[in-house]
Write a protein that holds these residues in place. Structure first.
Motif, PDB file in Angstrom:
ATOM      1  N   SER A  23     -41.361  42.122  -4.159  1.00 22.28           N
ATOM      2  CA  SER A  23     -40.121  42.728  -4.651  1.00 22.28           C
ATOM      3  C   SER A  23     -39.347  43.379  -3.516  1.00 22.28           C
ATOM      4  O   SER A  23     -38.119  43.296  -3.460  1.00 22.28           O
ATOM      5  CB  SER A  23     -40.421  43.769  -5.731  1.00 22.28           C
ATOM      6  N   GLY A  26     -37.685  40.679  -1.457  1.00 22.30           N
ATOM      7  CA  GLY A  26     -36.533  40.196  -2.213  1.00 22.30           C
ATOM      8  C   GLY A  26     -35.374  41.166  -2.189  1.00 22.30           C
ATOM      9  O   GLY A  26     -34.209  40.768  -2.031  1.00 22.30           O
ATOM     10  N   ARG A  27     -35.674  42.446  -2.306  1.00 24.39           N
ATOM     11  CA  ARG A  27     -34.627  43.476  -2.270  1.00 24.39           C
ATOM     12  C   ARG A  27     -33.938  43.502  -0.907  1.00 24.39           C
ATOM     13  O   ARG A  27     -32.724  43.608  -0.806  1.00 24.39           O
ATOM     14  CB  ARG A  27     -35.234  44.848  -2.579  1.00 24.39           C
ATOM     15  N   ARG A  28     -34.717  43.355   0.146  1.00 25.00           N
ATOM     16  CA  ARG A  28     -34.152  43.370   1.496  1.00 25.00           C
ATOM     17  C   ARG A  28     -33.289  42.132   1.773  1.00 25.00           C
ATOM     18  O   ARG A  28     -32.352  42.193   2.567  1.00 25.00           O
ATOM     19  CB  ARG A  28     -35.260  43.483   2.538  1.00 25.00           C
ATOM     20  N   ARG A  30     -31.625  40.545  -0.680  1.00 25.36           N
ATOM     21  CA  ARG A  30     -30.626  40.432  -1.751  1.00 25.36           C
ATOM     22  C   ARG A  30     -29.184  40.303  -1.243  1.00 25.36           C
ATOM     23  O   ARG A  30     -28.415  39.531  -1.801  1.00 25.36           O
ATOM     24  CB  ARG A  30     -30.756  41.642  -2.694  1.00 25.36           C
ATOM     25  N   PRO A  31     -28.761  41.006  -0.178  1.00 24.44           N
ATOM     26  CA  PRO A  31     -27.371  40.823   0.280  1.00 24.44           C
ATOM     27  C   PRO A  31     -27.073  39.387   0.727  1.00 24.44           C
ATOM     28  O   PRO A  31     -25.921  38.979   0.751  1.00 24.44           O
ATOM     29  CB  PRO A  31     -27.246  41.793   1.456  1.00 24.44           C
ATOM     30  N   GLN A  32     -28.105  38.626   1.070  1.00 25.07           N
ATOM     31  CA  GLN A  32     -27.917  37.236   1.494  1.00 25.07           C
ATOM     32  C   GLN A  32     -28.336  36.254   0.401  1.00 25.07           C
ATOM     33  O   GLN A  32     -28.634  35.100   0.663  1.00 25.07           O
ATOM     34  CB  GLN A  32     -28.747  36.941   2.755  1.00 25.07           C
ATOM     35  N   ASP A  33     -28.356  36.700  -0.842  1.00 24.70           N
ATOM     36  CA  ASP A  33     -28.783  35.871  -1.969  1.00 24.70           C
ATOM     37  C   ASP A  33     -27.919  34.618  -2.064  1.00 24.70           C
ATOM     38  O   ASP A  33     -26.695  34.713  -2.158  1.00 24.70           O
ATOM     39  CB  ASP A  33     -28.678  36.676  -3.269  1.00 24.70           C
ATOM     40  N   ARG A  35     -27.376  32.740  -4.449  1.00 23.15           N
ATOM     41  CA  ARG A  35     -26.704  32.575  -5.744  1.00 23.15           C
ATOM     42  C   ARG A  35     -25.236  32.970  -5.670  1.00 23.15           C
ATOM     43  O   ARG A  35     -24.481  32.722  -6.585  1.00 23.15           O
ATOM     44  CB  ARG A  35     -27.407  33.388  -6.829  1.00 23.15           C
ATOM     45  N   ASN A  36     -24.837  33.578  -4.548  1.00 25.87           N
ATOM     46  CA  ASN A  36     -23.430  33.921  -4.354  1.00 25.87           C
ATOM     47  C   ASN A  36     -22.596  32.694  -3.986  1.00 25.87           C
ATOM     48  O   ASN A  36     -21.379  32.769  -3.947  1.00 25.87           O
ATOM     49  CB  ASN A  36     -23.280  34.979  -3.255  1.00 25.87           C
ATOM     50  N   SER A  46     -33.584  30.752  -5.894  1.00 23.92           N
ATOM     51  CA  SER A  46     -34.125  32.103  -5.801  1.00 23.92           C
ATOM     52  C   SER A  46     -34.186  32.501  -4.342  1.00 23.92           C
ATOM     53  O   SER A  46     -34.445  31.675  -3.469  1.00 23.92           O
ATOM     54  CB  SER A  46     -35.538  32.157  -6.389  1.00 23.92           C
ATOM     55  N   VAL A  47     -33.983  33.780  -4.091  1.00 20.58           N
ATOM     56  CA  VAL A  47     -34.022  34.263  -2.720  1.00 20.58           C
ATOM     57  C   VAL A  47     -35.441  34.166  -2.141  1.00 20.58           C
ATOM     58  O   VAL A  47     -35.610  33.917  -0.950  1.00 20.58           O
ATOM     59  CB  VAL A  47     -33.438  35.688  -2.608  1.00 20.58           C
TER      60      VAL A  47
END
Length: 106
Positions: A23, A26-28, A30-33, A35-36, A46-47
């Protein structure tokens, strides 16, 4: 600049990584996910995906001038997320980055 979706594979060598660490990674990231991007959204990328055998794939969105810069930046981002989550480099080696997609709208 072009937006790339890059997949960075790797392996957790020290056994099962706790859900809390997954988790955190994944949180770290997330800004580069991815899905954007249109590709990430349509493919439901998924990231971070982790298999039972410890193999994983991190997928990130990166803006870069070319493919090699995008791949290098993706490896840097994933490597930093792993280290910042408490995993040593020798415990979670990364494989070569691969371009998964290019978002040509940018």
């Amino acid at each position: 600049m072009t937006t790339y979706v890059i997949t960075v594979p790797g392996t957790f060598l020290r056994g099962v990584v706790p859900d809390s660490v997954r988790s955190d990674i994944g949180r770290r990231l997330r800004p580069q996910d991815p899905r954007n991007t249109d590709l990430g959204e349509s493919e439901e990328l998924s990231v971070l995906t982790v298999e039972e055998d410890g193999m994983f794939a991190a997928r990130v969105e990166v803006e870069a001038a070319d493919r090699s810069q995008a791949e290098a930046e993706a490896v840097r981002l994933v490597s930093r997320a792993l280290r910042d989550s408490g995993l040593a480099e020798e415990d979670s080696p990364l494989g070569p980055a691969v371009v998964t997609g290019i978002d040509s709208e940018f």
